[in-house]
Design a protein around this motif. Structure first.
Motif, PDB file in Angstrom:
ATOM      1  N   THR A 110      -6.431  10.986   6.766  1.00 15.99           N
ATOM      2  CA  THR A 110      -6.133  10.819   8.124  1.00 15.99           C
ATOM      3  C   THR A 110      -5.590  12.126   8.963  1.00 15.99           C
ATOM      4  OG1 THR A 110      -5.568   8.490   7.562  1.00 15.99           O
ATOM      5  CG2 THR A 110      -5.615   8.915   9.802  1.00 15.99           C
ATOM      6  N   ILE A 111      -4.662  12.571   8.179  1.00 17.70           N
ATOM      7  CA  ILE A 111      -3.882  13.884   8.622  1.00 17.70           C
ATOM      8  C   ILE A 111      -5.020  14.915   8.768  1.00 17.70           C
ATOM      9  CG2 ILE A 111      -2.010  15.195   8.218  1.00 17.70           C
ATOM     10  CD1 ILE A 111      -0.729  13.119   6.865  1.00 17.70           C
ATOM     11  N   LYS A 112      -5.773  15.120   7.930  1.00 24.17           N
ATOM     12  CA  LYS A 112      -6.540  16.331   7.708  1.00 24.17           C
ATOM     13  C   LYS A 112      -7.828  16.088   8.757  1.00 24.17           C
ATOM     14  CE  LYS A 112      -5.544  17.483   2.935  1.00 24.17           C
ATOM     15  NZ  LYS A 112      -5.904  17.611   1.810  1.00 24.17           N
TER      16      LYS A 112
ATOM     17  N   HIS B  85       0.712  -1.082   0.130  1.00 20.97           N
ATOM     18  CA  HIS B  85      -0.103  -0.200   0.052  1.00 20.97           C
ATOM     19  C   HIS B  85       0.776   1.263   0.007  1.00 20.97           C
ATOM     20  CE1 HIS B  85      -3.244   2.712   1.003  1.00 20.97           C
ATOM     21  NE2 HIS B  85      -2.530   3.103   1.780  1.00 20.97           N
ATOM     22  N   SER B  86       1.997   1.038   0.636  1.00 18.03           N
ATOM     23  CA  SER B  86       2.817   2.302   0.855  1.00 18.03           C
ATOM     24  C   SER B  86       3.440   2.711  -0.598  1.00 18.03           C
ATOM     25  CB  SER B  86       4.018   2.056   1.772  1.00 18.03           C
ATOM     26  OG  SER B  86       3.579   2.071   2.937  1.00 18.03           O
TER      27      SER B  86
ATOM     28  N   THR C 262      -6.776   0.817   7.721  1.00 13.19           N
ATOM     29  CA  THR C 262      -7.299   1.578   6.822  1.00 13.19           C
ATOM     30  C   THR C 262      -6.896   2.956   6.482  1.00 13.19           C
ATOM     31  OG1 THR C 262      -9.195   2.355   8.015  1.00 13.19           O
ATOM     32  CG2 THR C 262      -9.413   0.063   7.115  1.00 13.19           C
ATOM     33  N   GLY C 263      -6.505   3.598   7.475  1.00 11.65           N
ATOM     34  CA  GLY C 263      -6.472   4.968   7.633  1.00 11.65           C
ATOM     35  C   GLY C 263      -7.498   6.069   7.367  1.00 11.65           C
TER      36      GLY C 263
ATOM     37  N   ALA D 120      -4.048   0.561  17.783  1.00 11.22           N
ATOM     38  CA  ALA D 120      -2.789   0.698  17.240  1.00 11.22           C
ATOM     39  C   ALA D 120      -2.983   1.381  15.718  1.00 11.22           C
ATOM     40  CB  ALA D 120      -2.043  -0.559  17.084  1.00 11.22           C
ATOM     41  N   VAL D 121      -2.190   2.273  15.215  1.00 14.81           N
ATOM     42  CA  VAL D 121      -2.541   2.801  13.768  1.00 14.81           C
ATOM     43  C   VAL D 121      -1.255   2.369  13.124  1.00 14.81           C
ATOM     44  CG1 VAL D 121      -2.566   4.774  12.344  1.00 14.81           C
ATOM     45  CG2 VAL D 121      -3.429   4.915  14.792  1.00 14.81           C
ATOM     46  N   VAL D 122      -1.527   1.654  12.009  1.00 12.42           N
ATOM     47  CA  VAL D 122      -0.434   1.368  11.155  1.00 12.42           C
ATOM     48  C   VAL D 122      -0.475   1.739   9.763  1.00 12.42           C
ATOM     49  CG1 VAL D 122      -0.394  -0.757  12.510  1.00 12.42           C
ATOM     50  CG2 VAL D 122      -1.497  -0.883  10.294  1.00 12.42           C
TER      51      VAL D 122
END
Length: 373
Positions: free
Chosen positions: A291-293, A41-42, A263-264, A283-285
């Motif tokens: 997500t950030i916004k 995914h990255s 999922t983010g 736990a966030v992976v």
């Protein structure tokens, strides 16, 4: 030497399969013939432009292959060794020395900047001499890799190398988040948000940790059905039922102790956080621009004393954890072979599209079609 590699020349565009130049390994580096590389995914996030990266760059960070040449200072690896190629770390910062290389203070610089190798120089170049940035210290979307010894984990020669690459990132992240970071107590209750390769690896990690309820949550019924094969005791399609109510129905008064988000997606993450019991851990992976916004969970964290933690690479020491995952695979408890579909290098963009659509859980690009175990 000349190699074939999939180059990202412009974010938001397909990768271009090109002939590029790969330099010889330096003193602490190894030259590896790439057998196969997973698509993660990255890779897709950086290709699509979700995060900035210097261009051009060769992506890929779930490589596996056979050592062809070692640098003058390399003593732990030799020609013919089979290796998984993981993330880069400097090996010297306080977190690396404490056994947390995924928290290396230079992690972003060495892995996701699209810049040079650890010594500040480049190994990959265009035919016209233009430098090509590295990704995770390996750039495994090419038929050969030059990587630092810190990236490498030796694996048994009788193990199918086509399956090995994702152990260095996706599978290690999912399973490691549960086994190494959360460390759930026996009979605790755990939910996994998202059932891609990372989520399914987390489910397998929860199953071997003897959790009472392992709840898989996704919008894809086919993947939820598959999650049962990997250890999920319960499944929830969050587009069809109220996710929080359904979790509460399953776990009852015991409450939900742990959540792993792969999922983010802010709305899904908020629901998972709300569903946690007192002192529950989240736990966030996965992380995306949405997500950030959008995600602001502070009120829920403070009101109920919950714990949210970011976990990079499963808080794993690859040289120790990957052999553990291989042992679980051999014991039939980590059936990663059921997640994959193999693609040729010229079909790499199709593999990426199939990953995005959900058609393929873990696409694997096979660079050496003559390879056999």
């Amino acid at each position: 030497m000349k190699i074939k590699a999939a180059v990202l020349n412009e974010q938001g565009k397909d990768l271009d399969l090109e002939e590029v130049i790969l330099d010889e390994p330096k003193s602490n580096e190894v030259l590896i013939k790439t057998i196969a590389s997973g698509i993660c995914h990255s890779d897709i996030e950086f290709q699509d432009g979700g995060f900035p990266i210097k261009l051009p760059v060769i992506l890929g960070h779930e490589g596996a292959g056979i050592v062809e040449k070692v640098g003058s200072n390399v003593t732990d690896f030799k020609k013919g060794d089979h290796v998984a190629v993981g993330f880069a770390s400097d090996g010297t910062c306080r977190f690396c020395r404490a056994g947390l290389p995924g928290s290396c203070v230079n992690f972003n610089k060495l892995n996701t900047s699209g810049g040079p190798m650890r010594d500040g120089t480049y190994r990959l170049h265009k035919q016209n001499g233009q430098d090509i940035g590295n990704f995770f210290g390996q750039s495994s979307f090419g038929d050969h890799i030059v990587a630092d010894v810190n990236n490498l984990v030796k694996v048994p020669t009788d193990l199918d190398l086509r399956l090995v690459g994702p152990l260095g990132c996706g599978y290690m992240t999912g399973a490691g988040t549960v086994i190494n970071s959360l460390k759930p107590e026996i009979n605790s209750n755990l939910a996994v948000l998202g059932t891609g390769s990372v989520g399914l690896a987390a489910i397998m990690g929860a199953a071997v940790s003897n959790c009472k309820h392992v709840i898989a949550i996704d919008k894809n019924d086919q993947r939820l059905e598959m999650a049962k094969e990997f250890g999920a005791t319960d499944t929830i399609n969050n587009t069809k039922v109220d996710m929080i109510n359904e979790i509460n129905r399953i776990v009852g008064s015991e409450g939900l102790n742990y959540v792993v988000d792969t999922t983010g997606e802010p709305d899904v993450m908020k629901a998972g956080l709300t569903a946690l019991t007192i002192k529950g851990q989240f736990a966030v992976v996965a992380m995306g621009t949405k997500t950030i916004k959008e995600l602001s969970p502070m009120i829920d964290l403070l009101s109920f004393s919950k714990d949210i933690k970011g976990v990079i690479e499963g808080d794993s020491i690859p040289q120790e954890f990957i052999p553990e995952l291989i042992d679980l695979y051999r014991a039939g408890k980590f059936p990663i072979d059921k997640l994959v579909k193999f693609y040729k290098p010229e079909d790499i963009n199709q593999g990426i599209k199939d990953s995005i659509s959900g058609k393929t859980i873990k696409p694997i690009i096979v660079f050496d079609e003559q390879y056999h175990v």
